[in-house]
Design a protein around this motif. Structure first.
Motif: not given
Length: 253
Positions: A224-236, A239-253
């Motif tokens: 979960c912590k890595c997913t959040n970092k991944y989303g921040a990396c994409l945003q910077s 890229c579309d970070a909302t998908t990475a932090a939400g739908a792509v990893f839905s149910g994992m965190c």
């Protein structure tokens, strides 16, 4: 654990593909520029005196000339043409010189005859596309008819001058480059735009960098912590970070 890694890898690849623009659209967008210019209705007090120009690289330049507008009845700024005629201007407002209620630019000929040189109703902005940081042009058309049957019109070129703090600006030159088409040159610090540069466009390289950071992270931290970092990396990376932090990893965190 192996099944989770395989699942995450598949999701990352699917997400990476979704971030990339269609191949057919990239060439057309890079070769064309866009600008937003609009006709503005009559107004007072500079309430519709903002304009945003969008360059080909998606950088936006916003000009706010509202402080250059004075209430009807106050003196206009003015300048002289080589002919000796006087031109009065109220940027984004009606001139007080007496050419008509809705004339933004007014000409007083040497014979003391007054001519309207552009209606406020048809005000239109444009940026200096060669270098938008240099200023903005305001166009007024449908003024008093000339003897040749053409309506007078004026281009008010307001140059950016950070050292000039006169609210209403100053007129530096007036020319008539063709019959009854006037170019009025002004300077003002209000013509210096506020600039907003877009984030870098999302690319395969950007996504791959974020993917590498994710896999380095997941070996020592929980997913979960890595997913959040991944989303921040994409945003910077643009890229579309909302998908990475939400739908792509839905149910994992």
């Amino acid at each position: 654990m192996l099944r989770v890694v395989v699942l995450v890898t598949a999701l990352l690849l699917a997400f990476a593909r979704s971030q990339l623009p269609p191949a057919s659209s990239s060439s057309s967008s890079s070769s064309s520029s866009s600008s937003s210019s609009s006709f503005l209705p009559p107004h007072a007090g500079g309430t519709a005196c903002r304009y945003t120009y969008t360059a080909a690289n998606r950088t936006t330049y916003t000009y706010d000339l509202s402080a250059m507008t004075h209430p009807l009845g106050m003196p206009d700024v003015y300048g002289y043409a080589a002919s000796g005629d006087v031109f009065f201007v109220n940027v984004c407002g009606a001139s007080s010189a007496g050419c008509g209620q809705d004339e933004a630019v007014c000409e007083e000929a040497k014979t003391y005859t007054m001519y309207g040189c552009g209606l406020l109703e048809y005000q239109q902005f444009s940026a200096l596309e060669e270098d938008p940081t240099n200023g903005v042009t305001v166009h007024y058309s449908y003024g008093t008819m000339c003897s040749n049957g053409v309506a007078r019109q004026s281009f008010v070129h307001v140059a950016c001058d950070m050292n000039l703090y006169d609210n209403y600006g100053v007129v530096t030159n007036v020319t008539e480059e063709s019959a009854c088409v006037y170019h009025i040159y002004m300077r003002s610090h209000h013509a210096c735009p506020s600039i907003h540069s877009p984030p870098s466009p999302c690319s395969v390289a950007n996504i791959n960098t974020c993917n590498k950071q994710y896999w380095s992270c997941i070996t020592s931290m929980e997913a979960c912590k890595c997913t959040n970092k991944y989303g921040a990396c994409l945003q910077s990376a643009g890229c579309d970070a909302t998908t990475a932090a939400g739908a792509v990893f839905s149910g994992m965190c």
